[in-house]
Design an enzyme around this catalytic site. Structure first.
Site, PDB file in Angstrom:
ATOM      1  N   SER A  49       0.855  -1.188   0.000  1.00 54.00           N
ATOM      2  CA  SER A  49       0.000   0.000   0.000  1.00 54.00           C
ATOM      3  C   SER A  49       0.891   1.239   0.000  1.00 54.00           C
ATOM      4  O   SER A  49       2.116   1.142   0.214  1.00 54.00           O
ATOM      5  CB  SER A  49      -0.883   0.007   1.254  1.00 54.00           C
ATOM      6  OG  SER A  49      -0.054   0.178   2.399  1.00 54.00           O
ATOM      7  N   ASP A  81      -1.093  -1.520  -4.063  1.00 55.08           N
ATOM      8  CA  ASP A  81      -2.468  -1.549  -3.568  1.00 55.08           C
ATOM      9  C   ASP A  81      -2.973  -0.101  -3.398  1.00 55.08           C
ATOM     10  O   ASP A  81      -2.298   0.726  -2.770  1.00 55.08           O
ATOM     11  CB  ASP A  81      -2.462  -2.283  -2.215  1.00 55.08           C
ATOM     12  CG  ASP A  81      -3.845  -2.584  -1.691  1.00 55.08           C
ATOM     13  OD1 ASP A  81      -4.777  -2.711  -2.500  1.00 55.08           O
ATOM     14  OD2 ASP A  81      -3.981  -2.716  -0.446  1.00 55.08           O
ATOM     15  N   ASN A 229      -8.226  -9.725  -1.235  1.00 53.96           N
ATOM     16  CA  ASN A 229      -7.224  -8.920  -0.521  1.00 53.96           C
ATOM     17  C   ASN A 229      -7.307  -9.122   0.985  1.00 53.96           C
ATOM     18  O   ASN A 229      -8.393  -8.997   1.573  1.00 53.96           O
ATOM     19  CB  ASN A 229      -7.473  -7.432  -0.793  1.00 53.96           C
ATOM     20  CG  ASN A 229      -7.011  -7.000  -2.154  1.00 53.96           C
ATOM     21  OD1 ASN A 229      -6.739  -7.824  -3.026  1.00 53.96           O
ATOM     22  ND2 ASN A 229      -6.914  -5.707  -2.359  1.00 53.96           N
TER      23      ASN A 229
HETATM   24  P1  13P Z   1      -8.543  -5.930   5.069  1.00 50.95           P
HETATM   25  O1  13P Z   1      -7.576  -5.114   5.844  1.00 50.95           O
HETATM   26  O2  13P Z   1      -9.925  -5.773   5.535  1.00 50.95           O
HETATM   27  O3  13P Z   1      -8.108  -7.343   4.958  1.00 50.95           O
HETATM   28  O4  13P Z   1      -8.534  -5.349   3.575  1.00 50.95           O
HETATM   29  C1  13P Z   1      -7.355  -5.432   2.829  1.00 50.95           C
HETATM   30  C2  13P Z   1      -7.523  -4.807   1.502  1.00 50.95           C
HETATM   31  O5  13P Z   1      -8.574  -4.820   0.907  1.00 50.95           O
HETATM   32  C3  13P Z   1      -6.332  -4.176   0.906  1.00 50.95           C
HETATM   33  O6  13P Z   1      -6.614  -3.486  -0.253  1.00 50.95           O
END
Ligand code: 13P
Length: 285
Positions: A49, A81, A229
Site C-alpha cells: 500500500s 495496492d 485482498n
Molecule cells: P482488510 O484489511 O480488511 O483485509 O482489507 C485489505 C484490503 O482490501 C487491501 O486493499
C-alpha cells in the site's frame, strides 16, 4: 517466479479459485507469505500500500518482494495496492511492479474513467497489469478512509461501461465488505457479485476480506471473485504471535526471537486463507 498479475487472475477465474493478495510491510511479512505459498504451491500476490511504501521505502520494499518472488518456483505478482497518485504509480512501474492499482473511486464516474485510462495507457504496452475500483469500499486502508455513510455498492451496468471504456485488467468491486476490523458480521451482496461477474469481461477483486466468514468468501469466489485482498487478519496474526512470545519472555530483547514467532503465526494464517481460496496446489510453471 515473478509474473504479470493478469495471468494469475485469469488462471484463477478459469479454474474457479481465487489468488490471495497479501499486504507486505517488512521482511518477516514477505517471508511468511512466500513460505506459505511455497509450502502449499499457491500462486499469490505480494501487495504494497502507499502506507507500506511510506514506512519501508519503495526500494527496500520492492527489493524484498522481488527477492521473494525470484527464489520461489510458484508464480508471484508484485502489486501496488490503492495507488492514488499518478507519479507514484509511474515510480512503481519503473521499479518493476508487475501489477498496479489505480484507485480513483472517490471521483465521479467520468473522472474515474479518465484517471484510470491514463494509467492503462502507460501500463498495458509494457505488460503491467492494472486494477481499478468502481463504487466505494468503506473502512480504512492505511491512508485511505471511506466513511460508512459514503460507501456505495458497484452498479453492474456502470461496471460494464467502466471496463469497456478503460480497458482495465481487473476490477475491485464494492459488494458489502469494508477495510479494517468489522463491528458486526459483514453481509455480502451475492446477487450483485453474480451480476457483476456476468456484466464485465475481466476478473473481479474483493477488498476488505479480513473477518469475512469463510463460507461467504467461498461463495463469493464461486460466483466470480478471482483476487481476495487480506491485510488486517495478517496484522492480527503477526501481532498475536509477537504478544504471545513477549508475555512468556518479558525480558527478551532479541528482535529475531521476538519477530520469529510473529512470522510463524502469520505463515499459519496465510496457509489457512490459501486453503479457503482454493489456491493450494494451483501453482503453474
Ligand atoms: P482488510 O484489511 O480488511 O483485509 O482489507 C485489505 C484490503 O482490501 C487491501 O486493499
Amino acid at each position: 517466479m515473478l509474473v504479470n498479475g493478469k495471468r494469475l487472475l485469469e488462471d484463477a477465474r478459469d479454474k474457479g479459485y481465487a489468488v490471495g493478495a497479501f499486504n507486505v510491510n517488512n521482511m518477516e511479512i514477505v517471508q511468511a507469505i512466500i513460505e506459505a505459498a511455497e509450502e502449499t504451491q499457491s500462486p499469490c500476490i505480494l501487495q504494497a500500500s502507499q502506507g507500506a511504501i511510506k514506512y519501508a521505502g519503495l526500494d527496500f520494499l520492492f527489493a524484498l518482494a522481488k527477492t521473494a518472488a525470484e527464489i520461489t518456483t510458484v508464480p508471484v505478482a508484485i502489486h501496488l495496492d490503492h495507488g492514488t497518485d499518478f507519479d507514484q504509480i509511474v515510480q512503481c512501474i519503473r521499479a518493476g511492479f508487475s501489477s498496479i492499482m489505480i484507485d480513483a473511486s472517490k471521483y465521479p464516474l467520468e473522472e474515474n474513467i479518465e484517471r484510470t485510462k491514463r494509467v492503462v495507457e502507460i501500463a498495458k504496452p509494457i505488460n503491467v497489469t492494472v486494477e481499478a475500483e468502481l463504487g466505494k469500499i468503506g473502512g480504512t486502508e492505511d491512508q485511505i478512509v471511506v466513511d460508512e455513510r459514503d460507501a456505495t455498492y458497484t452498479d453492474p451496468e456502470e461496471a460494464k461501461i467502466f471496463v469497456e471504456k478503460t480497458g482495465v485488467d481487473s476490477l475491485a468491486v464494492a459488494v458489502g465488505t469494508a477495510h479494517g476490523v468489522y463491528k458486526g458480521e459483514p453481509k455480502l451482496d451475492f446477487d450483485r457479485i453474480e451480476a457483476l461477474s456476468k456484466a464485465v469481461s475481466c476478473p473481479l477483486v474483493l477488498h476488505g476480506s479480513s473477518g469475512v466468514p469463510y463460507d461467504a468468501l467461498k461463495k463469493a469466489i464461486s460466483l466470480g471473485i478471482s483476487k481476495v485482498n487480506i491485510d488486517t487478519d495478517l496484522r492480527l496474526s503477526f501481532t498475536d504471535g509477537l504478544k504471545d512470545f513477549l508475555k512468556e519472555n518479558r525480558d527478551n530483547f532479541d528482535p529475531r526471537k521476538i519477530l520469529g514467532p510473529a512470522r510463524e503465526n502469520m505463515k499459519k494464517a496465510v496457509i489457512e486463507k490459501m486453503e479457503v481460496f482454493g489456491s493450494v496446489g494451483k501453482a503453474w510453471r
